[in-house]
Design a protein around this motif. Sequence first.
Motif, PDB file in Angstrom:
ATOM      1  N   THR A 105      -2.624   3.893  -9.747  1.00  9.40           N
ATOM      2  CA  THR A 105      -2.115   2.553  -9.507  1.00  9.40           C
ATOM      3  C   THR A 105      -1.491   2.008 -10.786  1.00  9.40           C
ATOM      4  N   PRO A 106      -0.225   1.572 -10.762  1.00 14.67           N
ATOM      5  CA  PRO A 106       0.357   0.958 -11.959  1.00 14.67           C
ATOM      6  C   PRO A 106      -0.417  -0.298 -12.348  1.00 14.67           C
ATOM      7  N   PRO A 107      -0.652  -0.523 -13.632  1.00 18.78           N
ATOM      8  CA  PRO A 107      -1.411  -1.707 -14.065  1.00 18.78           C
ATOM      9  C   PRO A 107      -0.848  -3.017 -13.523  1.00 18.78           C
ATOM     10  N   GLU A 108       0.461  -3.133 -13.481  1.00 19.73           N
ATOM     11  CA  GLU A 108       1.076  -4.371 -12.976  1.00 19.73           C
ATOM     12  C   GLU A 108       0.678  -4.609 -11.519  1.00 19.73           C
ATOM     13  N   PHE A 109       0.674  -3.541 -10.721  1.00 19.30           N
ATOM     14  CA  PHE A 109       0.303  -3.670  -9.318  1.00 19.30           C
ATOM     15  C   PHE A 109      -1.178  -4.025  -9.182  1.00 19.30           C
ATOM     16  N   LYS A 120       9.684  -1.022   1.396  1.00 21.28           N
ATOM     17  CA  LYS A 120      10.780  -0.249   0.827  1.00 21.28           C
ATOM     18  C   LYS A 120      10.233   0.947   0.047  1.00 21.28           C
ATOM     19  N   LEU A 121      10.794   2.110   0.312  1.00 21.82           N
ATOM     20  CA  LEU A 121      10.366   3.332  -0.367  1.00 21.82           C
ATOM     21  C   LEU A 121      10.481   3.163  -1.880  1.00 21.82           C
ATOM     22  N   TYR A 122       9.456   3.574  -2.604  1.00 25.13           N
ATOM     23  CA  TYR A 122       9.370   3.525  -4.064  1.00 25.13           C
ATOM     24  C   TYR A 122       9.135   2.112  -4.625  1.00 25.13           C
ATOM     25  N   GLU A 123       9.088   1.112  -3.762  1.00 26.91           N
ATOM     26  CA  GLU A 123       8.988  -0.268  -4.266  1.00 26.91           C
ATOM     27  C   GLU A 123       7.638  -0.539  -4.930  1.00 26.91           C
ATOM     28  N   GLY A 124       6.546  -0.238  -4.246  1.00 29.61           N
ATOM     29  CA  GLY A 124       5.233  -0.561  -4.795  1.00 29.61           C
ATOM     30  C   GLY A 124       4.846   0.327  -5.954  1.00 29.61           C
TER      31      GLY A 124
END
Length: 535
Positions: A30-34, A276-280
């Motif tokens: 999981t990206p930290p921003e997310f 959207k693909l790749y968005e999250g």
Amino acid sequence: MSTQASFALRGRNPDVLTCIANLSNDEVFTPPEFANRMLDTLAEAWAADHGGANLWADKTVKFLDPCTKSGVFLRGITSRLTRDLAKEMPNLDERVNHILTKQVFGIGITYLTSLLARRSLYCSKSANGKHSIAKGFTSEDGNIWFERTEHAWVDGKCTYCGASKKALDRGEGLETHAYAFIHSDDITTRVAELFGGKMQFDVIIGNPPYQLDDGGYGTSAAPIYQLFVEKALELDPRYAVFVTPSRWMAGGKGLDKYRERMLSDKRLRNIVDYPKLYEGFPGVKIRGGISYFLWDREYNGPCEVQTIWDGEPTGPAVARYLNAYDILVRRNEAVPILEKIRAKGEPTLDRRVSSQKPFGLRTFFHGKPDSKRLKDPVKLFGSKRISFVARSEVPTNAAWIDKWKVLMTRVQGTSAAIETKFLSKPIIAEPGTACTESYVVAGLFDTEAEATNYAGYLRTRFARFLVSLRKSTQDAPKNVYAFIPDLPLNQEWTDAKLYQRYGLTNEEISFIESQVAEHDDAVPDEVATDEDVDD
């Protein structure tokens, strides 16, 4: 080094958790921003339920990540607690030690990820090591548990997760992918065993493995993220926050019961959706996008649904009951359109559309290149080619051969981040024809005129928009047609006629046309070409 120089260098130093590569598309970091967005949603819910209180200033709250990989959630939680507990616990060392030993807990999904999580949280791969910022642990694991877990094989499958024994019974040298959290009959007792006593977690948060790494691929692989969610809810936390693929909302292999449960659960308080693909998760290809939800044990009401597109909300969050339909209608703007259509009480096209393998012929089946020397030949529409078979070679639905038919490819979509067509070009197949499972028979007709009008109807933006609400991957089986009304075929249907029939506003029409692109030409094709199959 001056303070100003030190600050400048820190500004250039990226968070290591934004730089590490994913283990696979099934075990995504999981990206930290997310993760911070999820924590913000959690904090807002806590404040709303506790008279504006600050979650991060409460030293009694316990958090569990049951599928920790990089440790990003536990690290984010610890950082916030360290900041906001400062007034109550001024001594930094005592504050950090309290948080790490009493408040944050994790279960590693593999040996490697348990080391990553400990390094991320304790600044040491050993919780009791000399470099660890926690000083109250006697074990190397600390509060991040991991031990090798074995599958429970019965008849070649694991009774807990459904893994294939052939693929994952690999000996002690390799990971079993038998995740401890979902390999238990009594999760409450199991968690007590892991952490040395009865545990009641206030918050369970995580990003579980998405599917079994046992040889399946894409939509054919069995999902397992729902098993983590179900086990987490069995622990009866106050809040559960999970990020998962969004495929469960409208489809997904073996997800029917899970979807029904989620849509009917009025404790589901928030859903934030990234279609959207790749968005999250940038760079990670997850068909159908991802979403996260917040489940609140004490809540009972409509769920706030929010869609994020290109980093921004598409509009305000809308509170609605999710079980109005058998799938989750992801876009709030689509709901009033669908309600106008449903108010007519018309039957829907899924009753016309065939199931998989309409004539019993697999995708890889091909007939002869021509009809010569075939007794009673049948023209066969197959994967990117037309061939011929004897009528006796068609295993099922032989009566359909002599009907007019409209065929639709079973797979429609591209690798683009945005899908805009949703259905392939219809193929009008005359009597004397059949097809392999590359297609579904979208309709059977007595006349060419009916077939032509039906094919034209399926090409409208209106019909394809309704398909888009149920279609989360490239797969287009019969259930994606279940919102399209079954209209009389004694006339040609155009978008203008359909918009007028259902009383759509200019704003609703603009929304449909912003989501669905026109096909390249207005006339349905009568023969299959490579372009038609791949469109």
